[in-house]
Motif scaffolding. Structure first.
Motif, PDB file in Angstrom:
ATOM      1  N   PHE A 140      47.884  37.847  40.650  1.00 51.77           N
ATOM      2  CA  PHE A 140      48.806  37.075  41.494  1.00 51.77           C
ATOM      3  C   PHE A 140      48.217  35.713  41.838  1.00 51.77           C
ATOM      4  CE2 PHE A 140      49.744  35.810  45.886  1.00 51.77           C
ATOM      5  CZ  PHE A 140      51.099  35.558  45.775  1.00 51.77           C
ATOM      6  N   TRP A 141      46.947  35.712  42.265  1.00 54.79           N
ATOM      7  CA  TRP A 141      46.325  34.443  42.650  1.00 54.79           C
ATOM      8  C   TRP A 141      46.141  33.527  41.439  1.00 54.79           C
ATOM      9  CZ3 TRP A 141      47.004  33.651  47.412  1.00 54.79           C
ATOM     10  CH2 TRP A 141      46.884  34.664  48.352  1.00 54.79           C
ATOM     11  N   GLN A 142      45.892  34.132  40.277  1.00 57.14           N
ATOM     12  CA  GLN A 142      45.747  33.313  39.072  1.00 57.14           C
ATOM     13  C   GLN A 142      47.074  32.635  38.727  1.00 57.14           C
ATOM     14  OE1 GLN A 142      44.898  35.452  35.397  1.00 57.14           O
ATOM     15  NE2 GLN A 142      43.303  33.954  34.902  1.00 57.14           N
ATOM     16  N   ASP A 143      48.157  33.402  38.768  1.00 54.33           N
ATOM     17  CA  ASP A 143      49.471  32.816  38.506  1.00 54.33           C
ATOM     18  C   ASP A 143      49.846  31.780  39.561  1.00 54.33           C
ATOM     19  OD1 ASP A 143      49.659  34.440  36.314  1.00 54.33           O
ATOM     20  OD2 ASP A 143      50.872  35.981  37.317  1.00 54.33           O
ATOM     21  N   LEU A 144      49.502  32.076  40.811  1.00 55.91           N
ATOM     22  CA  LEU A 144      49.807  31.126  41.882  1.00 55.91           C
ATOM     23  C   LEU A 144      49.065  29.815  41.666  1.00 55.91           C
ATOM     24  CD1 LEU A 144      51.189  30.537  44.587  1.00 55.91           C
ATOM     25  CD2 LEU A 144      49.181  31.512  45.732  1.00 55.91           C
TER      26      LEU A 144
ATOM     27  N   LYS B  13      35.488  45.311  37.514  1.00 56.73           N
ATOM     28  CA  LYS B  13      34.254  44.553  37.308  1.00 56.73           C
ATOM     29  C   LYS B  13      34.598  43.067  37.199  1.00 56.73           C
ATOM     30  CE  LYS B  13      31.665  48.276  37.023  1.00 56.73           C
ATOM     31  NZ  LYS B  13      30.678  48.610  38.051  1.00 56.73           N
ATOM     32  N   GLY B  14      33.609  42.247  37.476  1.00 56.76           N
ATOM     33  CA  GLY B  14      33.776  40.811  37.301  1.00 56.76           C
ATOM     34  C   GLY B  14      34.864  40.243  38.194  1.00 56.76           C
ATOM     35  N   MET B  15      35.667  39.317  37.639  1.00 61.04           N
ATOM     36  CA  MET B  15      36.718  38.658  38.397  1.00 61.04           C
ATOM     37  C   MET B  15      37.829  39.617  38.813  1.00 61.04           C
ATOM     38  SD  MET B  15      35.719  35.534  38.690  1.00 61.04           S
ATOM     39  CE  MET B  15      37.187  34.653  39.175  1.00 61.04           C
ATOM     40  N   GLU B  16      37.926  40.747  38.131  1.00 60.00           N
ATOM     41  CA  GLU B  16      38.959  41.726  38.460  1.00 60.00           C
ATOM     42  C   GLU B  16      38.729  42.369  39.821  1.00 60.00           C
ATOM     43  OE1 GLU B  16      41.653  42.262  36.802  1.00 60.00           O
ATOM     44  OE2 GLU B  16      41.133  40.876  35.182  1.00 60.00           O
ATOM     45  N   GLN B  17      37.532  42.150  40.387  1.00 63.80           N
ATOM     46  CA  GLN B  17      37.245  42.700  41.704  1.00 63.80           C
ATOM     47  C   GLN B  17      37.965  41.932  42.813  1.00 63.80           C
ATOM     48  OE1 GLN B  17      32.846  44.289  41.927  1.00 63.80           O
ATOM     49  NE2 GLN B  17      32.851  42.389  40.748  1.00 63.80           N
TER      50      GLN B  17
END
Length: 280
Positions: free
Chosen positions: A231-235, A221-225
């Motif tokens: 990975f993109w958050q860490d990048l 749900k939400g941003m987890e979709q």
């Protein structure tokens, strides 16, 4: 023995029926263009041009020409096929006199020449019926100029002229329009554009497919979709840190522009009170 003799007429009848079917099949198979010379001498270009003209082979073309009140002719033409396959005369372009019905073969498909330019194809049928009083009695030949016209399979078949006042090399000149004579259209997309379209398409497939997988299979749900969200958050954090490291304008050991308020900056609480401000 009587049974053997009685079956003989049946076998003989079937045999002749089979021969008739095979002969009809052979007759129905139409002949095609044969380039002048040995088969081994045919160039790849000539074979490619004949194959390019193949879509026109099932079509028939004709034009009527009247010269005063005494001469009237109908010209029948087929591309690499006989005008009348039952005659087996290889006639690819035929002239018919409308007054007396006389048929004259102008050119035959078994003596074909073909070559082309940037937007035209020239088809030549040689070996036609011999001239009478003209052109030293040589055999007739037909020259068909097929010009490029996009969007049109074939049209505007007409006769331009008949050159028969010379001693040799006389000919009938025809023209028609067809899209088969047109050069292949070059793609307007550059290599970079094709690579960009491919890249964008792959990104779209990745995002849409990953989103559906995360939502429908994983149940996110939400941003987890977002596929590979961690990975993109860490990048993103790493990119931000890199930009901060490369693009900062002050030295790394420079003091901060502000200082927090610490305990050492807080003075002791004054023992003086505001009791005298209260009404007595």
């Amino acid at each position: 023995m009587p049974e053997i003799y009685s079956s003989f007429p049946v076998c003989w009848t079937l045999h002749w029926q089979l021969i008739n079917v095979l002969s009809r099949a052979e007759q129905s198979e139409e002949r095609s263009c044969d380039v002048i010379g040995d088969e081994s001498s045919e160039s790849q270009m000539e074979r490619a041009l004949l194959k390019k003209l193949e879509p026109l082979s099932h079509m028939r073309f004709n034009v009527t020409v009247e010269k005063g009140k005494t001469e009237s002719y109908v010209y029948h033409f087929r591309v690499c096929r006989e005008v009348n396959s039952t005659l087996h005369d290889f006639g690819g372009l035929v002239q018919i006199d409308r007054h007396n019905g006389k048929t004259t073969v102008i050119g035959r498909i078994n003596e074909t020449q073909v070559f082309n330019g940037s937007d035209w194809i020239m088809l030549i049928y040689k070996g036609g019926d011999s001239y009478g009083r003209h052109c030293s009695g040589e055999k007739r030949r037909a020259v068909i100029m097929i010009s490029c016209k996009r969007g049109v399979t074939a049209s505007s078949f007409s006769i331009i002229s008949e050159e028969r006042e010379k001693e040799q090399e006389c000919f009938y000149l025809f023209e028609m329009d067809s899209s088969v004579a047109c050069p292949a259209e070059d793609s307007h997309l550059s290599v970079g554009s094709i690579l960009l379209i491919t890249f964008v398409s792959l990104i779209a497939v990745y995002i849409i497919g990953g989103f559906l997988y995360q939502r429908l299979v994983v149940g996110a749900k939400g941003m987890e979709q977002i596929p590979h969200f961690a990975f993109w958050q860490d990048l993103g954090n790493l990119v931000a840190d890199g930009c901060d490291f490369v693009c900062r304008s002050k030295p790394r050991n420079a003091p901060a522009a502000y200082r927090g308020v610490g305990d050492d900056q807080l003075g002791e609480e004054s023992e003086e009170r505001d009791d005298h401000l209260l009404p007595m």
